[in-house]
Design a protein around this motif. Structure first.
Motif, PDB file in Angstrom:
ATOM      1  N   UNK A  47       0.826  -1.209   0.000  1.00 59.57           N
ATOM      2  CA  UNK A  47       0.000   0.000   0.000  1.00 59.57           C
ATOM      3  C   UNK A  47       0.861   1.259   0.000  1.00 59.57           C
ATOM      4  N   UNK A  48       1.889   1.281   0.842  1.00 61.07           N
ATOM      5  CA  UNK A  48       2.663   2.513   1.010  1.00 61.07           C
ATOM      6  C   UNK A  48       3.456   2.859  -0.246  1.00 61.07           C
ATOM      7  N   UNK A  49       3.969   1.871  -0.966  1.00 65.79           N
ATOM      8  CA  UNK A  49       4.734   2.150  -2.184  1.00 65.79           C
ATOM      9  C   UNK A  49       3.850   2.845  -3.210  1.00 65.79           C
ATOM     10  N   UNK A  50       2.684   2.276  -3.460  1.00 69.17           N
ATOM     11  CA  UNK A  50       1.801   2.831  -4.489  1.00 69.17           C
ATOM     12  C   UNK A  50       1.259   4.196  -4.094  1.00 69.17           C
ATOM     13  N   UNK A  85      -4.737   2.784  -7.163  1.00 67.95           N
ATOM     14  CA  UNK A  85      -5.458   2.781  -5.888  1.00 67.95           C
ATOM     15  C   UNK A  85      -6.710   1.911  -5.968  1.00 67.95           C
ATOM     16  N   UNK A  86      -7.397   1.908  -7.107  1.00 67.64           N
ATOM     17  CA  UNK A  86      -8.562   1.026  -7.247  1.00 67.64           C
ATOM     18  C   UNK A  86      -8.153  -0.442  -7.167  1.00 67.64           C
ATOM     19  N   UNK A  87      -7.010  -0.783  -7.758  1.00 69.84           N
ATOM     20  CA  UNK A  87      -6.529  -2.157  -7.691  1.00 69.84           C
ATOM     21  C   UNK A  87      -6.215  -2.551  -6.247  1.00 69.84           C
ATOM     22  N   UNK A  88      -5.630  -1.636  -5.486  1.00 70.45           N
ATOM     23  CA  UNK A  88      -5.312  -1.916  -4.079  1.00 70.45           C
ATOM     24  C   UNK A  88      -6.580  -2.057  -3.239  1.00 70.45           C
ATOM     25  N   UNK A  89      -7.540  -1.165  -3.454  1.00 75.37           N
ATOM     26  CA  UNK A  89      -8.792  -1.238  -2.697  1.00 75.37           C
ATOM     27  C   UNK A  89      -9.536  -2.533  -2.993  1.00 75.37           C
ATOM     28  N   UNK A  90      -9.524  -2.949  -4.256  1.00 74.36           N
ATOM     29  CA  UNK A  90     -10.174  -4.202  -4.620  1.00 74.36           C
ATOM     30  C   UNK A  90      -9.482  -5.385  -3.942  1.00 74.36           C
ATOM     31  N   UNK A 100      -2.300  -2.256   6.892  1.00 72.08           N
ATOM     32  CA  UNK A 100      -1.107  -3.100   6.723  1.00 72.08           C
ATOM     33  C   UNK A 100      -0.210  -2.522   5.634  1.00 72.08           C
ATOM     34  N   UNK A 101       1.066  -2.805   5.728  1.00 70.13           N
ATOM     35  CA  UNK A 101       1.975  -2.354   4.675  1.00 70.13           C
ATOM     36  C   UNK A 101       1.805  -3.154   3.407  1.00 70.13           C
ATOM     37  N   UNK A 102       1.512  -4.463   3.550  1.00 73.59           N
ATOM     38  CA  UNK A 102       1.333  -5.353   2.411  1.00 73.59           C
ATOM     39  C   UNK A 102       0.087  -6.191   2.622  1.00 73.59           C
ATOM     40  N   UNK A 103      -0.559  -6.549   1.525  1.00 74.64           N
ATOM     41  CA  UNK A 103      -1.824  -7.292   1.601  1.00 74.64           C
ATOM     42  C   UNK A 103      -1.664  -8.782   1.383  1.00 74.64           C
ATOM     43  N   UNK A 104      -0.493  -9.212   0.912  1.00 79.14           N
ATOM     44  CA  UNK A 104      -0.196 -10.633   0.754  1.00 79.14           C
ATOM     45  C   UNK A 104       0.985 -10.997   1.637  1.00 79.14           C
ATOM     46  N   UNK A 105       1.046 -12.248   2.131  1.00 74.93           N
ATOM     47  CA  UNK A 105       2.161 -12.647   2.996  1.00 74.93           C
ATOM     48  C   UNK A 105       3.495 -12.573   2.265  1.00 74.93           C
ATOM     49  N   UNK A 106       4.524 -12.101   2.983  1.00 78.87           N
ATOM     50  CA  UNK A 106       5.875 -12.078   2.424  1.00 78.87           C
ATOM     51  C   UNK A 106       6.445 -13.496   2.478  1.00 78.87           C
TER      52      UNK A 106
END
Length: 618
Positions: free
Chosen positions: A462-465, A483-488, A503-509
C-alpha cells in the motif's frame, strides 16, 4: 463515618471537578490534592514530591491516568508543609519563606523556589513511568540533557504544558531511559528536574500552562470526533535527551530515515511556544546529523542493536535531504542554508552515486534476490527493515525523487543554477525510469523492489503505491488505477479494521524474501509486525493519495475509524496481560508492537488537512 475529605478522594474525577471549587485539599495526613477539569495534582505532605499528576488539556475532566513514578522521600531533608486554598508550601528549618511552593489555578500551576541562608535548595523532581505514558519534553537543548525555556512538556493522549521560567538563563534537566542493549532490564522513565534556588538565583518561578497545540481548522470545530487530533497532534515530536535528537520516542532510537516524517508534520504545526517551533526541532536534529551523528539506518550507528548492514539504508539520505529542504524552503532561513548547503549537497551526490548502472534509479548494496537473506543477519534497504527490499527499491527511489526535486528548489533559492539544473535532470531521469521498473501488469500495482536478478517482488504494498501518487511519480489516471486495484485487493483479502490503521502489504511475504528469521518479527507469520501487520505508520500516504485523486469516500472510510482510535489512545501503550504494544496489531487486534509508542503512527493527522480541502471544494 465518611468525612468530606474522604468523599473528595473517592469521587470520580469528572464529578469531583464539577462538584467542588478548584482548590487544594488535604487528603488524610499524607497528601494534598488539587483538581480542576484541566489537571489533577497530588503532593506528599512530608516533602515536595508528586504522587499523582494528570492533565486533560481539553478541560473534559479525563484525569484517570497517573503516570507518576514512585519516588523515595527527598534525601532525608525534613520539611514542614503548610496548605492554603490555592497553594502548598514546604519549609525547612526556621525559614520564613518556603523552599518550594506550588500554586494552582484552573488551567495552570506555578512551582516557586526560594533560597535563604544556607545550602542551595534541593531540586524538584518530575518522574514519569514510560509504561504509563510516553511523555516528552520539547525544547532547544543547549547542553547534554539541559533544555532551554520556554519548552513544552507533552503527555500523549492527555495534553501539554507550556513551561516558562522567570530566570532567562535557567535550564531544565531532562532525561529518558528504556534500555541500552539486549537483555538489559530497567523501568523505563522520563524525568525532568527543576533546579532549586541558590545564592545567585534566590527566587525562581516555573510556570506550567495547560494547552492544546493543533491547527484549528474549520472542519474540526465543535466536532468531538477530532478530540484525539487536538490532544495528540504533536505526538510525532519526541525528543531523546541523550542524543538531543527527535526519535521513535524519547527513550528510543533516532532513525535517519524518519526525519522527513517529522518535517512533513512540522510544516503544519503551530508554534510550540513564542520562541520555539516544530521546525526548530527539525533543524536542531539536523544539526546533530550534519555534525556527524549516526542513527539507525546508517553505517556506524552504535545504538542498542546497531545498524546491521554494510550500507546506509536507501531511504536515509533522501529523508535527511527532504527534511533539510523543507526547513529551508518553509522558514527561508538562508543563513542556515548557506552554512550547510555543501553538506546537504554531498548527501545528495552520495545518494545519486549509488545508481551504479546509470539507469536513473538509486540502488542498495544487497541484491534483494529471493533466498539471499541467509547466513549472517543483515538489514534490507529501508524503514520496513524485516522485509527483503534490495537493489532497486521502489520506496527509496520515491523518496530520492522527492529529495532531488526539493533540493533543486533550494539550489534555485541560493542562486546555484548549475546545481538546480543537475538535480532537476536527475529527477526527470528517475521519474522516466520509475514506472517501467516497478509496474506489475499481472497485479495492476507497483511492486516493492526489483532484485539484482531482474525479478519484481510484489506483495501489494500500500505505502509504495500511495507514496508514488503523493510525490507525483505517476499521473492522476495512473494513480486512480493503482489505488482502485489496491482497494479491490483489500476487499478480497478481507481487511477492514481501519481503526488499527493499515497493513503495509496485503499478501504474505515469502519466507525467502524475509530478512529477520524469527516469527516474533513476522517470519512466516502473516499479519505479525511488518509482514502485513496493521499500524498507523504510513497510513497517511494511502489516505492522502485517495483524497488527492478525488476518492473522498474511500479516504474518509479509513480516516474516521483511525481518528476514533486516536481519541481512545489506540496506537499507544501495552495490551493488557502481555508485553506487546498497540503500535502493531494483527487484523483481529492482537498486539505485536514493542516500542509502546512509535511516533510514525501519528503522521495520519496530516490527512485532516485533506479533509478540510475536500470540504472547501463542495
Amino acid at each position: 463515618m465518611h468525612t468530606r475529605r474522604d468523599f473528595i478522594r473517592q469521587s470520580s474525577l469528572a464529578g469531583f471537578a464539577l462538584a467542588v471549587p478548584a482548590s487544594w485539599f488535604q487528603a488524610g495526613n499524607d497528601s494534598f490534592v488539587y483538581t480542576s477539569p484541566f489537571l489533577k495534582l497530588e503532593l506528599a505532605a512530608s516533602s515536595p514530591r508528586l504522587l499523582y499528576f494528570s492533565t486533560d488539556s481539553l478541560g473534559q475532566g479525563q484525569l484517570n491516568n497517573n503516570p507518576v513514578m514512585k519516588q523515595p522521600a527527598t534525601n532525608g531533608i525534613v520539611y514542614k508543609s503548610k496548605i492554603k486554598r490555592s497553594s502548598i508550601g514546604y519549609f525547612t528549618g526556621q525559614h520564613a519563606h518556603p523552599d518550594w511552593e506550588i500554586v494552582c489555578d484552573k488551567k495552570s500551576f506555578v512551582i516557586r523556589t526560594n533560597w535563604q541562608e544556607g545550602a542551595a535548595v534541593a531540586p524538584f523532581e518530575l518522574s514519569f513511568s514510560q509504561r504509563l505514558n510516553h511523555c516528552t519534553l520539547l525544547g532547544c537543548m543547549q547542553d547534554q540533557q539541559q533544555v532551554k525555556f520556554p519548552s513544552v512538556l507533552h503527555f500523549p493522549g492527555m495534553g501539554s504544558f507550556r513551561v516558562h521560567c522567570d530566570q532567562p538563563d535557567q535550564t531544565l534537566h531532562y532525561d529518558a531511559y528504556r534500555f541500552h542493549g539486549p537483555g538489559e532490564k530497567g523501568e523505563p522513565y522520563v524525568k525532568c528536574s527543576l533546579p532549586g534556588a541558590n545564592a545567585l538565583q534566590p527566587q525562581i518561578s516555573y510556570h506550567f500552562e495547560s494547552v492544546t497545540i493543533y491547527p484549528d481548522l474549520p472542519v474540526i470545530r465543535n466536532d468531538k470526533r477530532f478530540d484525539g487530533f487536538r490532544r495528540n497532534f504533536i505526538n510525532i515530536f519526541q525528543l531523546n535527551p541523550r542524543i538531543r535528537t527527535l526519535a521513535n520516542n524519547s527513550a528510543s532510537d533516532a532513525c535517519a530515515f524518519t526525519m522527513f516524517i517529522y518535517a512533513e508534520l512540522a510544516r503544519k504545526t503551530p508554534a510550540l511556544t513564542t520562541q520555539l517551533t516544530a521546525m526548530d526541532m527539525v533543524r536542531n536534529s539536523l544539526d546533530q546529523y550534519l555534525g556527524g551523528m549516526k542513527a539507525y539506518g546508517q553505517v556506524g550507528y552504535r545504538g542498542a542493536y546497531g545498524w546491521q548492514s554494510e550500507f546506509d539504508s536507501g531511504d536515509s539520505a533522501p529523508s535527511l535531504i527532504m527534511s533539510a529542504c523543507y526547513y529551508i524552503l518553509d522558514t527561508k532561513d538562508h543563513e542556515w542554508a548557506r552554512l550547510h548547503y555543501e553538506s546537504i549537497r554531498i548527501w545528495a551526490m552520495t545518494m545519486i552515486a549509488t545508481d551504479r548502472n546509470n539507469d536513473g534509479l538509486i540502488e542498495y548494496g544487497y541484491s534483494g534476490d529471493t533466498g539471499s537473506w541467509t547466513g549472517d543477519f543483515k538489514r534490507p534497504s529501508n524503514w520496513w527493515d524485516t522485509i527483503g527490499f534490495g537493489h532497486d527499491d521502489a520506496y527509496s527511489n520515491i523518496l530520492a525523487y522527492r529529495a532531488v526535486t526539493l533540493l533543486a528548489n533550494v539550489a534555485e533559492a541560493l542562486n546555484k543554477k548549475s546545481d538546480q539544473e543537475f538535480f532537476n535532470s536527475f529527477a526527470a531521469k528517475l521519474k522516466e525510469a520509475f514506472y517501467p521498473a516497478f509496474f506489475n501488469p499481472a497485479t495492476g500495482v507497483l511492486g516493492g523492489w526489483r532484485s539484482k536478478d531482474g525479478k519484481l517482488h510484489d506483495y501489494y504494498f500500500l505505502f509504495v503505491n500511495s507514496m508514488a501518487v503523493t510525490y507525483d511519480l505517476v499521473d492522476t489516471a495512473t494513480g486512480i488505477r493503482l489505488m482502485n486495484a489496491l482497494l479491490q485487493k483489500m476487499k478480497e483479502v478481507g481487511y477492514d479494521r481501519f481503526d488499527f490503521g493499515l497493513p503495509g502489504n496485503l499478501l504474505p511475504i515469502a519466507a525467502e524474501d524475509y530478512t529477520h528469521h524469527d516469527p516474533r518479527w513476522g517470519y512466516q507469520q502473516f499479519q505479525v509486525y511488518e509482514n502485513g501487520g496493521a499500524t498507523g505508520c504510513y497510513a497517511y500516504f494511502t489516505i492522502h493519495a485517495l483524497f488527492k485523486l478525488g476518492m473522498r469516500r474511500e479516504a474518509e472510510a479509513i480516516l474516521f475509524p483511525m481518528l476514533d482510535s486516536y481519541t481512545n489512545n489506540g496506537f499507544q501503550g501495552q495490551c493488557e496481560g502481555t508485553e506487546m504494544t498497540r503500535d502493531w496489531r494483527t487484523w483481529t487486534g492482537e498486539c505485536w508492537g514493542y516500542e509502546g509508542f512509535l511516533v510514525d503512527n501519528y503522521l495520519p493527522f496530516l490527512a485532516v488537512f485533506d479533509l478540510e480541502t475536500a470540504k472547501q471544494k463542495i
